[in-house]
Scaffold this active site. Structure first.
Site, PDB file in Angstrom:
ATOM      1  N   GLU A 187       0.834  -1.206   0.000  1.00  0.00           N
ATOM      2  CA  GLU A 187       0.000   0.000   0.000  1.00  0.00           C
ATOM      3  C   GLU A 187       0.867   1.254   0.000  1.00  0.00           C
ATOM      4  O   GLU A 187       0.586   2.223  -0.717  1.00  0.00           O
ATOM      5  CB  GLU A 187      -0.911  -0.009   1.220  1.00  0.00           C
ATOM      6  CG  GLU A 187      -1.824   1.194   1.324  1.00  0.00           C
ATOM      7  CD  GLU A 187      -1.795   1.826   2.698  1.00  0.00           C
ATOM      8  OE1 GLU A 187      -1.828   3.073   2.764  1.00  0.00           O
ATOM      9  OE2 GLU A 187      -1.728   1.085   3.685  1.00  0.00           O
TER      10      GLU A 187
ATOM     11  N   ASP B 270       0.722   3.904  -3.044  1.00  0.00           N
ATOM     12  CA  ASP B 270       0.356   5.299  -2.781  1.00  0.00           C
ATOM     13  C   ASP B 270       1.306   6.252  -3.495  1.00  0.00           C
ATOM     14  O   ASP B 270       0.875   7.222  -4.137  1.00  0.00           O
ATOM     15  CB  ASP B 270       0.365   5.554  -1.279  1.00  0.00           C
ATOM     16  CG  ASP B 270       0.130   7.020  -0.939  1.00  0.00           C
ATOM     17  OD1 ASP B 270      -0.993   7.504  -1.160  1.00  0.00           O
ATOM     18  OD2 ASP B 270       1.075   7.676  -0.467  1.00  0.00           O
TER      19      ASP B 270
ATOM     20  N   ASP C  29      -6.934   1.491   0.559  1.00  0.00           N
ATOM     21  CA  ASP C  29      -5.626   0.899   0.853  1.00  0.00           C
ATOM     22  C   ASP C  29      -5.388  -0.338  -0.002  1.00  0.00           C
ATOM     23  O   ASP C  29      -4.271  -0.562  -0.496  1.00  0.00           O
ATOM     24  CB  ASP C  29      -5.535   0.524   2.330  1.00  0.00           C
ATOM     25  CG  ASP C  29      -5.473   1.733   3.250  1.00  0.00           C
ATOM     26  OD1 ASP C  29      -5.299   2.857   2.742  1.00  0.00           O
ATOM     27  OD2 ASP C  29      -5.593   1.549   4.474  1.00  0.00           O
TER      28      ASP C  29
ATOM     29  N   GLU D   2      -4.470   0.728  -3.539  1.00  0.00           N
ATOM     30  CA  GLU D   2      -3.072   1.169  -3.600  1.00  0.00           C
ATOM     31  C   GLU D   2      -2.125  -0.021  -3.552  1.00  0.00           C
ATOM     32  O   GLU D   2      -1.104  -0.044  -4.259  1.00  0.00           O
ATOM     33  CB  GLU D   2      -2.779   2.131  -2.451  1.00  0.00           C
ATOM     34  CG  GLU D   2      -3.467   3.477  -2.591  1.00  0.00           C
ATOM     35  CD  GLU D   2      -3.307   4.357  -1.377  1.00  0.00           C
ATOM     36  OE1 GLU D   2      -3.381   5.599  -1.537  1.00  0.00           O
ATOM     37  OE2 GLU D   2      -3.110   3.835  -0.258  1.00  0.00           O
TER      38      GLU D   2
END
EC number: 3.1.26.3
Length: 242
Positions: A56, A60, A128, A131
């Site tokens: 994650e 991101d 999350d 990502e």
């Protein structure tokens, strides 16, 4: 965990999920990485093993890069401030959760008992997980080839919508600026009328109610309330604002 260590059922699930992205090189995808991307930390806390936290984090950063690059190329007249504002919406939990829902990510996400009934955290879990999937796709090839073809159209569509919105997607901030234009020092008041979930807020300003909104989180409910209030105030005071 290698592909051979995945159960036939789980591998079949992962293949169904990956097919939704119509990847340009599906054979390059690491099933182990994709599996890990869909393991929520609540599961590892309950059962042990790896989860999607690190993927994650990587995803991101990749999303922020792709969103920034897209905006940089899309409109040479956008200022840094405008690009920053639009990007914040493109990579927000709400936007990513909506994308995740479009790919039915929640159907394949493995969560522990502590999270399975937590409706308040659903948006964050989906964002999350999305990502983390981005991170898994990147690590599968070491480049963005498995990501750009399907993600950029989403960014383009959402960016067009955000840039057409005078609030740039941040309705609370825009509403606050608007109320202060109408009356110096005036700030909107958000009143919780349903403790939820779903939560429901009313927005009051200048002595009256201007809008209300509902959502799975307090933040989203307030943004939705602010969106309606902003439109109502603009309509009511259009002449004064010209």
């Amino acid at each position: 965990m290698a592909e051979s260590a995945l159960t036939p059922l789980r591998l079949a699930q992962l293949r169904r999920f990956a097919a939704r992205f119509a990847l340009s090189e599906p054979e390059a995808l690491s099933w182990e990485l994709l599996h890990r991307a869909l393991i929520h930390p609540s599961w590892s806390a309950q059962e042990g093993g790896e989860d999607n936290d690190r993927l994650e984090f990587l995803g991101d950063e990749i999303l922020r890069l792709l969103a920034a690059e897209f905006l940089y190329r899309a409109d040479p007249e956008l200022t840094v401030g405008e690009m920053t504002a639009v990007r914040s919406v493109l990579v927000s939990d709400v936007a990513l959760a909506e994308l995740a829902e479009g790919y039915d990510l929640g159907e394949f996400l493995v969560v522990g008992r502590s999270a399975s009934g937590d409706e308040r955290g659903r948006i964050t879990r989906l964002a999350d997980g999305f990502e983390a999937v981005i991170g898994a796709l990147y690590l599968s090839t070491g480049d963005l080839g498995l990501i750009r073809p399907w993600l950029l159209p989403h960014l383009a569509h959402l960016a067009e919508s955000v840039m057409a919105d005078p609030t740039r997607g941040n309705h609370k901030s825009a509403l606050q600026e608007l109320t202060q234009k109408l009356a110096a020092g005036e700030l909107p008041e958000y009143r919780l009328v349903d403790p939820g979930p779903p939560f429901r807020y009313e927005v009051w300003a200048l002595g009256r109610l201007w809008g209300s909104g509902e959502g799975p989180s307090k933040k989203l409910a307030q943004q939705r309330a602010a969106r309606g209030a902003y439109a109502a105030l603009r309509s009511a005071f259009d002449t004064a604002l010209q």
